[in-house]
Design a protein around this motif. Structure first.
Motif, PDB file in Angstrom:
ATOM      1  N   ALA A   1       0.680  -1.396  -0.131  1.00 12.13           N
ATOM      2  CA  ALA A   1       0.019   0.071  -0.150  1.00 12.13           C
ATOM      3  C   ALA A   1       0.615   1.302  -0.020  1.00 12.13           C
ATOM      4  N   ARG A   2       1.944   1.303   1.031  1.00 12.72           N
ATOM      5  CA  ARG A   2       2.674   2.521   0.943  1.00 12.72           C
ATOM      6  C   ARG A   2       3.617   2.609  -0.519  1.00 12.72           C
ATOM      7  N   GLN A   3       4.043   1.554  -1.190  1.00 13.11           N
ATOM      8  CA  GLN A   3       4.545   1.815  -2.429  1.00 13.11           C
ATOM      9  C   GLN A   3       3.484   2.285  -3.608  1.00 13.11           C
ATOM     10  N   LEU A   4       2.388   1.715  -3.309  1.00 12.38           N
ATOM     11  CA  LEU A   4       1.379   2.040  -4.357  1.00 12.38           C
ATOM     12  C   LEU A   4       0.938   3.486  -4.388  1.00 12.38           C
ATOM     13  N   GLN A   5       0.880   3.993  -3.067  1.00  7.73           N
ATOM     14  CA  GLN A   5       0.537   5.432  -2.835  1.00  7.73           C
ATOM     15  C   GLN A   5       1.505   6.149  -3.372  1.00  7.73           C
ATOM     16  N   GLN A   6       2.759   5.779  -3.231  1.00  5.13           N
ATOM     17  CA  GLN A   6       3.880   6.675  -3.790  1.00  5.13           C
ATOM     18  C   GLN A   6       3.905   6.687  -5.510  1.00  5.13           C
ATOM     19  N   TRP A   7       3.364   5.717  -5.990  1.00  5.64           N
ATOM     20  CA  TRP A   7       3.393   5.559  -7.407  1.00  5.64           C
ATOM     21  C   TRP A   7       1.934   6.029  -7.985  1.00  5.64           C
ATOM     22  N   ASP A   8       0.884   6.603  -7.027  1.00  6.83           N
ATOM     23  CA  ASP A   8       0.015   7.125  -7.534  1.00  6.83           C
ATOM     24  C   ASP A   8      -1.181   6.417  -7.808  1.00  6.83           C
ATOM     25  N   PHE A   9      -1.058   5.139  -7.426  1.00 10.31           N
ATOM     26  CA  PHE A   9      -2.360   4.116  -7.754  1.00 10.31           C
ATOM     27  C   PHE A   9      -3.714   4.725  -6.800  1.00 10.31           C
ATOM     28  N   GLY A  10      -4.545   4.398  -7.496  1.00  7.38           N
ATOM     29  CA  GLY A  10      -5.885   4.834  -6.954  1.00  7.38           C
ATOM     30  C   GLY A  10      -6.528   3.804  -5.861  1.00  7.38           C
ATOM     31  N   LEU A  11      -6.511   2.484  -6.385  1.00  4.74           N
ATOM     32  CA  LEU A  11      -7.093   1.791  -5.668  1.00  4.74           C
ATOM     33  C   LEU A  11      -6.394   0.371  -5.583  1.00  4.74           C
ATOM     34  N   ILE A  12      -6.792  -0.452  -4.420  1.00  3.57           N
ATOM     35  CA  ILE A  12      -6.602  -1.843  -4.415  1.00  3.57           C
ATOM     36  C   ILE A  12      -7.786  -2.621  -4.267  1.00  3.57           C
ATOM     37  N   ASP A  13      -7.969  -3.193  -5.187  1.00  9.85           N
ATOM     38  CA  ASP A  13      -9.477  -4.052  -5.076  1.00  9.85           C
ATOM     39  C   ASP A  13      -9.466  -5.358  -4.299  1.00  9.85           C
ATOM     40  N   CYS A  14     -10.204  -5.479  -3.329  1.00 11.74           N
ATOM     41  CA  CYS A  14     -10.248  -6.684  -2.395  1.00 11.74           C
ATOM     42  C   CYS A  14     -11.457  -7.461  -2.812  1.00 11.74           C
ATOM     43  N   GLN A  15     -12.164  -7.304  -3.653  1.00 10.48           N
ATOM     44  CA  GLN A  15     -13.109  -8.033  -4.215  1.00 10.48           C
ATOM     45  C   GLN A  15     -14.418  -8.151  -3.317  1.00 10.48           C
ATOM     46  N   MET A  16     -14.535  -8.888  -2.520  1.00 13.97           N
ATOM     47  CA  MET A  16     -15.556  -9.263  -1.442  1.00 13.97           C
ATOM     48  C   MET A  16     -15.345  -8.589  -0.148  1.00 13.97           C
ATOM     49  N   GLU A  17     -16.253  -8.353   0.873  1.00 15.38           N
ATOM     50  CA  GLU A  17     -16.004  -7.956   1.995  1.00 15.38           C
ATOM     51  C   GLU A  17     -15.691  -8.932   2.861  1.00 15.38           C
ATOM     52  N   THR A  18     -14.748  -8.800   3.683  1.00 19.27           N
ATOM     53  CA  THR A  18     -14.223  -9.498   4.798  1.00 19.27           C
ATOM     54  C   THR A  18     -13.756  -8.690   6.258  1.00 19.27           C
ATOM     55  N   ALA A  19     -14.067  -9.196   7.334  1.00 22.71           N
ATOM     56  CA  ALA A  19     -13.868  -8.340   8.544  1.00 22.71           C
ATOM     57  C   ALA A  19     -11.991  -8.246   8.605  1.00 22.71           C
ATOM     58  N   HIS A  20     -11.521  -9.158   8.202  1.00 18.59           N
ATOM     59  CA  HIS A  20      -9.867  -8.696   8.354  1.00 18.59           C
ATOM     60  C   HIS A  20      -9.483  -7.899   7.308  1.00 18.59           C
ATOM     61  N   LEU A  21     -10.035  -7.320   6.278  1.00 22.05           N
ATOM     62  CA  LEU A  21      -9.650  -6.434   5.232  1.00 22.05           C
ATOM     63  C   LEU A  21     -10.372  -5.191   5.970  1.00 22.05           C
ATOM     64  N   ALA A  22     -11.568  -5.250   6.330  1.00 22.33           N
ATOM     65  CA  ALA A  22     -12.105  -3.877   6.994  1.00 22.33           C
ATOM     66  C   ALA A  22     -11.286  -3.367   8.283  1.00 22.33           C
ATOM     67  N   SER A  23     -10.607  -4.242   8.985  1.00 23.46           N
ATOM     68  CA  SER A  23      -9.554  -3.855  10.076  1.00 23.46           C
ATOM     69  C   SER A  23      -8.665  -3.057   9.581  1.00 23.46           C
ATOM     70  N   LEU A  24      -8.035  -3.229   8.422  1.00 19.55           N
ATOM     71  CA  LEU A  24      -7.025  -2.661   7.757  1.00 19.55           C
ATOM     72  C   LEU A  24      -7.490  -1.527   6.767  1.00 19.55           C
ATOM     73  N   GLY A  25      -8.710  -1.059   6.922  1.00 17.55           N
ATOM     74  CA  GLY A  25      -8.990   0.335   6.290  1.00 17.55           C
ATOM     75  C   GLY A  25      -9.696   0.056   5.026  1.00 17.55           C
ATOM     76  N   ALA A  26      -9.829  -1.287   4.615  1.00 17.29           N
ATOM     77  CA  ALA A  26     -10.504  -1.473   3.409  1.00 17.29           C
ATOM     78  C   ALA A  26     -12.261  -1.047   3.611  1.00 17.29           C
TER      79      ALA A  26
END
Length: 248
Positions: free
Chosen positions: A192-217
């Protein structure tokens, strides 16, 4: 209603995907490089069990992570600083896919006597859908510069990581695994930190999970997701293999 694909790589509009099961859009076709790239450009991904026809999905809503919005707790920040992980990129792509695909035994261990593991796919439960055919197809994407792996290593051992597909300034997360606590999270934060530096807009996580939500998705309507990715996939593409240069 889901549609059966013919030889052409074109997909039906994502708005025609089924509501139940959520996002099923089409079946059939193949996992050629051209078809996979066309799918991802439209927010479509394959997911099917061995022995089934290839199924193509575009769920609504869609879970996404904005690279600059990743949530790093104090305990995770401490693990990143002091956990002894070495994070590499694009050095063990097939190994990461095989680790994500490894079957789970009672107690959460990988078959074959490997250390305890937890699989945290971006959107899908379990890794049995990552078949040898899927590994071969995504390895072709890797060789063409579109698929990537981010790996957490300790003492020369691969202990966690993730893989996904990048087109333009859009990254599509596919699956992640850990053989040690937080190993996959460390890899995701680094990505995520590298993609932010490269001006990537999104990381697709497909479907909702509590694990990813805890990380800010968070979830967004499919219409908003597809509108944003249409912008991002048409930005200049950064071919792999990648080298990271953002701060840890």
């Amino acid at each position: 209603m889901s549609e059966r694909l013919q030889n052409a790589t074109n997909f039906p509009p994502v708005e025609t995907a089924l509501r139940e099961p959520n996002g099923l859009l089409a079946m059939g076709g193949d996992l050629s490089l051209e078809r996979l790239l066309d799918a991802y450009r439209h927010g479509i991904f394959p997911w099917f069990n061995p022995g089934e026809p290839i199924l193509w999905w575009s769920p609504d809503p869609r879970m996404v992570l904005v690279p600059g919005e990743i949530r790093v707790t104090r305990s995770l920040a401490k693990r990143i600083r002091n956990g002894g992980f070495e994070v590499r990129v694009d050095t063990a792509f097939a190994d990461v896919m095989r680790a994500c695909a490894a079957p789970r035994l009672p107690g959460g261990r990988v078959s074959g006597g490997a250390p305890p593991a937890e699989t945290e796919p971006c959107g899908e439960a379990g890794g049995t859908w990552i078949s040898p055919g899927m590994i071969a197809a995504y390895t072709r994407l890797f060789d063409a510069g579109y698929a990537h792996s981010v790996e957490s290593w300790r003492d020369g051992r691969l202990v966690g990581g993730l893989y996904g597909v990048a087109i333009g300034r859009m990254f599509y997360g596919e699956s992640m695994f850990s053989r040690e606590a937080d190993a996959s999270k460390v890899a995701l934060v680094r990505l995520a930190r590298q993609l932010q530096q490269w001006d990537f807009g999104l990381i697709d996580c497909q479907m909702e999970t509590a694990h990813l939500a805890s990380l800010g998705a968070r979830t967004v309507p499919r219409t908003a997701f597809t509108a944003r990715l249409t912008e991002l996939v048409n930005l200049p593409h950064r071919l792999g293999p990648w080298t990271f240069n953002a701060p840890d």
